[in-house]
Design an enzyme around this catalytic site. Structure first.
Site, mmCIF file in Angstrom:
data_model
loop_
_atom_site.group_PDB
_atom_site.id
_atom_site.type_symbol
_atom_site.label_atom_id
_atom_site.label_comp_id
_atom_site.label_asym_id
_atom_site.label_seq_id
_atom_site.Cartn_x
_atom_site.Cartn_y
_atom_site.Cartn_z
ATOM 1 N N LYS A 289 0.840 -1.196 0.000
ATOM 2 C CA LYS A 289 0.000 0.000 0.000
ATOM 3 C C LYS A 289 0.880 1.253 0.000
ATOM 4 O O LYS A 289 2.028 1.196 0.457
ATOM 5 C CB LYS A 289 -0.844 0.033 1.279
ATOM 6 N N ARG A 363 -10.509 -11.397 1.785
ATOM 7 C CA ARG A 363 -11.355 -12.455 1.217
ATOM 8 C C ARG A 363 -10.637 -13.806 1.239
ATOM 9 O O ARG A 363 -11.286 -14.833 1.311
ATOM 10 C CB ARG A 363 -11.771 -12.051 -0.212
#
Ligand code: BES
Ligand code: ZN
Ligand code: ZN
Length: 506
Positions: A289, A363
């Site tokens: 990130k 996920r």
């Protein structure tokens, strides 16, 4: 630590408000009152018209959470009367009184008040349920009193800080109902605070093993069954998703299970399994990130912390249902052992996933936990996760995204959220979004492109839930905040804790 010492005791009394003997008495007033309401006339007379005067001078208008302190003497035992605005009486929402209660509790703390009387509900419509009012007031003060100050040295020597709060209600029949709500509210807000307290802690303190130890100690304290699967056990179980994301950190992954039996069950499976994403720090991994605001990724464990917090309250409330909390926990870091873009992972379900972005890790751990939940054959699965930045863009900081395969469950969760004051917005998912998640070289891929990023993430999860009624709550935008609210300081919010409790109690 400061917050642990900050106890809040909430009781209800039928004493006359003019005779209340604490250091402050708070009155709730609606916006636009032209004169002193009948319910407060006797008190105002004893105060030499102090309330009447401030209303007349329009120095206090009654806007929601507006406050004025009246310093009074003589004919009443109390030294301060705090006026707090409830907003307009038309369109009054239960959350207004929760907010007003939080506002007053926080103000009283600043004033070093140790005994606070509350008369916030007296002017409300006769058709407001007294039990819900008692609950909302208790929630407002208990949640309002929590602030994350554990690492502020100056505040750590505070040993006291206990506050005794008395809700004043003269009608005996109302007292009984309000007291029932008060008890529920205190426990629910304490559950919310339990979630916030661990979620606020940084990545150098909370990692998957230390989160698991914390869950075990909370389980012992509250009487829950707790089982922790370590990395070796996860490998034996073939939890490929959790292991892949966790393999880049020296803090090894854990799957934490907290269980409340709650009833002598006739049916085999649990009534509900609540699954929470607990990435103790999400750097993005190899798909790193940007640095700006990366510190907020300590809150990527919000879903798991909510599950932990709500389970403590499920146990305390003795909810007559079999509820399981399931918390997959990893740290997502880049290293020479990290999983990479291009890797193909075999998940616990047997389905394979092509990794195209290691930052879509939530996920990958949830899919294993959801399949594990589905194997218990529960009636309902609900997962809570800071899953997508796209949800922040779609809904802003005001709603969590709600995705589900079951209309009844949507209705029930929305009704619960009306009461809790934690707004949910129903979002679409299903077939067309699932198409975006198909891989050419595996069963699925872990990203589906920018369009509908929250909806494709939900569609991915829906592949792992078996036959259960399922809801997914994306809390990316609401799990932490820089803006303090009346009953909620900055940092972790504990959003969803009270909503899920409301739902489970129904
Ligand atoms: N933890 C983040 C989601 C997130 C973003 C939470 C902002 C709170 C605030 C999640 O793991 C993530 O990074 N998701 C990616 C998915 C993308 C790579 C498909 C995202 O949203 O950018
Ligand atoms: Zn991520
Ligand atoms: Zn994440």
């Amino acid at each position: 630590m400061a917050n642990q010492a900050k106890t809040t005791n909430v009781t209800i009394s039928s004493d006359n408000i003019s005779k209340y003997k604490g250091e402050a008495l708070a009155l709730g007033l609606f916006q636009g009152a032209k004169s002193v309401p009948a319910e407060f006339k006797a008190l105002d007379k004893a105060l030499g018209s102090a309330i009447g005067n401030i209303i007349q001078l329009k120095d206090f208008k009654g806007k929601l959470n507006e406050t004025s302190i009246l310093y009074v003497s003589g004919k009443v035992p109390v030294k301060r009367v705090i006026l707090v605005g409830l907003g307009k009486s038309r369109g009054f929402k239960l959350d207004n009184i929760r907010q007003a209660a939080g506002t007053v509790a926080r103000l009283a703390e600043k004033l070093s008040v140790q005994r606070l009387g509350l008369v916030l509900h007296t002017l409300l419509d006769k058709d407001q349920d007294p039990q819900l009012l008692g609950q909302a007031i208790a929630e407002g003060v208990v949640a309002g009193r929590y602030d994350y100050q554990d690492h502020v040295s100056a505040n750590n020597d505070k040993t006291g800080g206990a506050m005794k709060i008395t809700i004043l209600e003269s009608q005996a029949s109302k007292v009984v109902k309000m007291n029932k709500g008060r008890r529920i509210g205190v426990i629910q807000a304490a559950g919310q605070n339990n979630a916030r307290a661990v979620n606020n802690r940084p990545g150098n303190e909370i990692n998957p093993p230390s989160l698991a130890r914390h869950a075990q100690s909370m389980s012992r304290k509250y009487g829950l069954k707790c089982k922790v699967f370590n990395d070796k056990q996860l490998a034996e179980m073939k939890m490929g998703g959790i292991l892949a994301v966790g393999q880049g950190s020296s803090s090894k992954p854990r799957l934490i299970m907290m269980e409340h039996k709650g009833r002598v069950g006739k049916s085999k499976g649990p009534d509900a399994v609540i699954v929470g994403k607990a990435v103790t720090f999400d750097s993005g991994g190899i798909s790193l990130k940007p640095s700006l605001n990366m510190e907020a990724m300590k809150f990527d464990k919000s879903g798991g912390c909510s599950v932990l917090g709500l389970m403590t309250a499920v146990a305390q409330l003795k909810i007559p249902r079999h509820v399981v909390g399931l918390i997959p926990s990893v740290e997502n870091l880049p290293s020479h052992t990290s999983y990479r873009p291009g890797d193909i992972i075999k998940t616990y379900s047997g389905k394979t996933v092509e990794i195209q972005n290691t930052d879509a890790e939530g996920r990958m751990i949830l899919c294993d936990a959801l399949s594990y939940a589905a194997r218990m054959k529960p009636k309902v699965i609900i997962d809570i996760a800071t899953l997508t930045g796209a949800c922040v863009i779609a809904l802003g900081e005001h709603h969590a995204g709600l995705f589900s395969n079951n209309d009844k469950l949507i209705e029930k969760l929305k009704a619960a959220s009306e009461i809790s004051g934690e707004p949910l917005w129903h979002m679409p998912s299903g077939e067309p979004y699932l198409d975006q998640m198909k891989s050419k070289i595996a069963d699925l891929k872990n990203i589906g492109g920018r369009p509908g990023g929250s909806c494709t993430a939900a569609a991915f999860l829906s592949e792992f839930i078996g036959a259960a009624a399922w809801a997914h709550i994306d809390v990316a935008a609401v799990a932490d905040t820089e803006k303090a609210k009346p009953y909620r300081g900055i940092g972790a919010t504990g959003f969803t804790v009270r909503t899920i409790l409301e739902y489970l109690r129904q």
